[in-house]
Design a protein around this motif. Sequence first.
Motif, PDB file in Angstrom:
ATOM      1  N   LEU A  57       0.830  -1.204   0.000  1.00 37.87           N
ATOM      2  CA  LEU A  57       0.000   0.000   0.000  1.00 37.87           C
ATOM      3  C   LEU A  57       0.865   1.254   0.000  1.00 37.87           C
ATOM      4  CD1 LEU A  57      -2.873  -1.077   2.426  1.00 37.87           C
ATOM      5  CD2 LEU A  57      -2.998  -0.749  -0.054  1.00 37.87           C
ATOM      6  N   THR A  88      -8.671   2.202  -4.431  1.00 37.28           N
ATOM      7  CA  THR A  88      -7.591   1.364  -3.920  1.00 37.28           C
ATOM      8  C   THR A  88      -8.221   0.206  -3.163  1.00 37.28           C
ATOM      9  OG1 THR A  88      -6.159   3.288  -3.679  1.00 37.28           O
ATOM     10  CG2 THR A  88      -5.531   1.308  -2.465  1.00 37.28           C
ATOM     11  N   GLU A  90      -7.287  -3.514  -1.160  1.00 37.23           N
ATOM     12  CA  GLU A  90      -6.301  -4.443  -0.637  1.00 37.23           C
ATOM     13  C   GLU A  90      -6.777  -5.829  -1.048  1.00 37.23           C
ATOM     14  OE1 GLU A  90      -3.726  -5.215   3.380  1.00 37.23           O
ATOM     15  OE2 GLU A  90      -5.534  -4.005   3.487  1.00 37.23           O
TER      16      GLU A  90
END
Length: 94
Positions: A57, A88, A90
């Motif tokens: 990240l 974004t 994860e």
Amino acid sequence: KLAPDQATDPTRLALAREALETLRPLPGVLSVTVGLPADAEAAKAWDLCVNVRFASLEAADAYRAHPVHRRFVDEVVAPKSAARKGWTFEVETR
């Protein structure tokens, strides 16, 4: 989403090629994939999808500020666009 006067197959292909060539070498980038509309319905909604995978990240944060990325977004993509979206995520890979 490209501006109506830019939403052509040649423009989509040119942007796809430039995204791959420009973004892949940047630090922290693991991969870049580009999607183009597969049918007329998809083309009504969006013209291009660029997916970038990062080592971390933190690498994604650095990428957003990288001058090569900024130039691509601000000088190449933005002038041809009606709308842009970025997210974004994860992602867990098994």
